[in-house]
Write an enzyme that holds these catalytic residues in place. Structure first.
Site, PDB file in Angstrom:
ATOM      1  CB  VAL A  15      33.450 -51.575  22.873  1.00  0.00           C
ATOM      2  CG1 VAL A  15      33.780 -50.354  23.715  1.00  0.00           C
ATOM      3  CG2 VAL A  15      32.921 -51.143  21.505  1.00  0.00           C
ATOM      4  CE  LYS A 107      25.925 -47.346  18.539  1.00  0.00           C
ATOM      5  NZ  LYS A 107      27.311 -47.616  18.298  1.00  0.00           N
ATOM      6  CD  GLU A 131      32.628 -37.983  24.753  1.00  0.00           C
ATOM      7  OE1 GLU A 131      32.592 -37.043  25.547  1.00  0.00           O
ATOM      8  OE2 GLU A 131      32.153 -37.899  23.603  1.00  0.00           O
ATOM      9  N   GLY A 136      32.211 -42.670  18.329  1.00  0.00           N
ATOM     10  CA  GLY A 136      33.375 -43.463  18.772  1.00  0.00           C
ATOM     11  C   GLY A 136      34.366 -42.686  19.623  1.00  0.00           C
ATOM     12  CB  ILE A 138      34.782 -37.724  18.047  1.00  0.00           C
ATOM     13  CG1 ILE A 138      35.376 -38.225  16.732  1.00  0.00           C
ATOM     14  CG2 ILE A 138      34.707 -36.215  18.078  1.00  0.00           C
ATOM     15  CD1 ILE A 138      34.581 -37.797  15.495  1.00  0.00           C
ATOM     16  N   GLY A 189      35.327 -54.902  12.945  1.00  0.00           N
ATOM     17  CA  GLY A 189      34.714 -54.576  14.246  1.00  0.00           C
ATOM     18  C   GLY A 189      33.962 -53.254  14.244  1.00  0.00           C
ATOM     19  CD  GLU A 192      26.100 -50.747  16.446  1.00  0.00           C
ATOM     20  OE1 GLU A 192      25.591 -51.143  17.499  1.00  0.00           O
ATOM     21  OE2 GLU A 192      27.156 -50.086  16.423  1.00  0.00           O
ATOM     22  CE  LYS A 207      27.063 -44.083  16.606  1.00  0.00           C
ATOM     23  NZ  LYS A 207      27.792 -44.631  15.462  1.00  0.00           N
TER      24      LYS A 207
END
Ligand code: NDP
Ligand code: HSE
Length: 434
Positions: A15, A107, A131, A136, A138, A189, A192, A207
């Site tokens: 990320v 999260k 967010e 991801g 969305i 990717g 986790e 989540k």
């Protein structure tokens, strides 16, 4: 020219790398939309020498993310390390204590410590934006917190883990093994650092706990979630479900009713052709039911470097624009205590797979156990022995029930197992008839 907003990013993996890509490629666009330039000034990761495909030479490097959080040149701290405790938690707390806005994709951290961190952030008058932590790319957090703020929400559910959806899709479409597809999801990717969090349903639960707090204005309560992963789903289950008109998806479901809140994570049969069933691969789908808006579904890439980084950047730009909302949609001190609905009270259909011992009376005994628990059967498939081989001792017996209460279903399965007509524990998968 307005002064630049200076970012410190801890975590330069999947990320973090995606965020560096977007900052480099959309520098002008971001500055125009944010109303000021956004500059990366300091970073932290584990291995300083690793080639990350970006020139980090002009940036301050911190081995310790807490030092990065406290670096006076950093205006906004971006946490992309992961993990519910350890350096991620320490650094987020340090930044908030120092009165710095925080953006995180973590999260696990929010599911365990969300309410306390929200109180800390709001007490300091700074943003805590997340967010990227749910689904991801969305924009579901903003949709619930801002777009649907005029609604009372009764249910939020969906496919919240890209890795699991990718695995289930590839197993169904290509007949590949669970382990083989998991490896591929890791290399892309999506997974986790410890993929048990994905396949065991824990990431979906993290989540869901966050979504529940946002949707219903209650304290985050991870411990209240009934969690079941996809590790036991077989190719046979996927084929049987398909023959009966369903696909299998890992769903997170949260419902707020008069008796309290119900949160569950489990593999689920969903009817083929429904929007959730047709959400395949790494895509996630989140369905929200509001009293005035009705049903709404958001679909998009739920994992991966760039979709997730897109969500991180939207949070950063909100901060640059001076926008700050209560972390969970209502001030943290006003989050209501979580009241749990009675356990196993959920009503729905069930898929049951039995390994039936081939002897007279077995089917009748099973039908009796179901009838005694007021369970009515929608369809049955018995796969007999085939070819000229010697008869096998067991035969797969699959049934689908009409809507029934989960407590009754479990009681019937216990009786079926105790009756001695099955060779192994009955397996049950819930059905959502969307
Ligand atoms: P990665 O494992 O790819 O990256 C983690 C980064 O953290 C690495 O750069 C690593 O350093 C760094 N790191 C680990 N420990 C430390 C430490 N003690 N001090 C400083 N840096 C450290 O993870 P992801 O990028 O996949 O995930 C990051 C976060 O984003 C997690 O919370 C994850 O749940 C979340 N997320 C991930 C998504 C995805 O699709 N991958 C989607 C949505 C959210 P080094 O590179 O040197 O090893
Ligand atoms: N491992 C997570 C997933 C990353 O597969 O959905 C996105 O949160």
């Amino acid at each position: 020219m307005t002064e630049a907003l200076r970012l410190g990013i801890a975590g330069l993996g999947t990320v973090g790398g995606g965020v560096l890509d977007i900052l480099a490629r959309h520098k002008q666009l971001i500055a125009a939309r944010a109303g000021r330039p956004i500059e990366l000034c300091a970073v932290s990761a584990r291995s300083r020498g690793k080639d990350r495909g970006h020139d980090l030479s002009g940036l301050t490097w911190h081995d310790d993310p807490v030092r990065l959080a406290n670096d006076p040149s950093v205006d906004v701290f971006v946490e992309l390390i992961g993990g519910e405790a350890g350096p991620a938690k320490a650094a987020v707390e340090a930044a908030l204590r120092a009165g710095k806005p925080v953006v995180t994709a973590n999260k696990a951290l929010l599911a365990h410590h969300g309410a306390a961190l929200a109180r800390l952030a709001e007490g300091k008058g700074v943003a805590l934006n997340f967010e990227a932590a749910v689904a991801g790319g969305i924009p579901v957090v903003k949709t619930i917190r801002e777009g649907l703020v005029g609604n009372r929400l009764g249910k939020v559910f969906g496919i919240l883990n890209g890795t699991c959806n990718y695995i289930l899709t590839k197993m169904a479409e290509e007949g590949r093994s669970f382990a083989d597809v998991l490896k591929e999801a890791q290399s892309l990717g999506y997974a986790e650092a410890d993929p048990t969090f994905d396949v065991g349903g824990f990431d979906t639960a993290h989540k869901l706990a966050v979504l529940t707090a946002l949707a219903f204005g209650v304290e985050v309560n991870l411990g209240a979630i009934d969690i079941e992963g996809i590790e036991k789903i077989t190719l046979d289950d996927i084929r049987n479900a398909s023959d009966m008109g369903y696909k299998i998806k890992l769903l997170g479901v949260a419902v707020s009713g008069p008796q309290g809140i119900e949160q569950r994570v489990h593999p689920t049969l969903v009817p083929k052709g429904s929007p959730v069933a047709e959400t395949d691969g790494v895509f996630n789908a989140v369905v929200v039911k509001g009293d005035f808006v009705g049903d709404l579904m958001l679909e998009g890439r739920g994992a991966g470097a760039h979709p997730t980084a897109s969500a991180v950047l939207s949070d950063v730009i909100d901060i640059a624009r001076g926008s700050r909302r209560p972390v969970f949609g209502v001030p943290a001190h006003d989050l209501r205590p979580y009241e749990a609905a009675p356990p196993r009270a959920h009503e729905g259909g069930f898929y049951v797979a039995l390994s039936l011992l081939d002897k007279p009376g077995a089917v009748a005994a099973i039908a009796r156990s179901l009838a005694d628990e007021h369970i009515s059967i929608e369809s049955i498939v018995q796969r007999g022995t085939s070819g000229t081989d010697a008869p096998r001792a067991t035969a797969p017996f699959i049934l689908i029930t009409h809507n029934t209460v989960e407590r009754n279903m479990r009681a019937a399965l216990e009786r079926i197992e105790a009756d001695g007509h099955v060779a192994s524990r009955p397996r049950m998968i819930r059905i959502e008839r969307l």
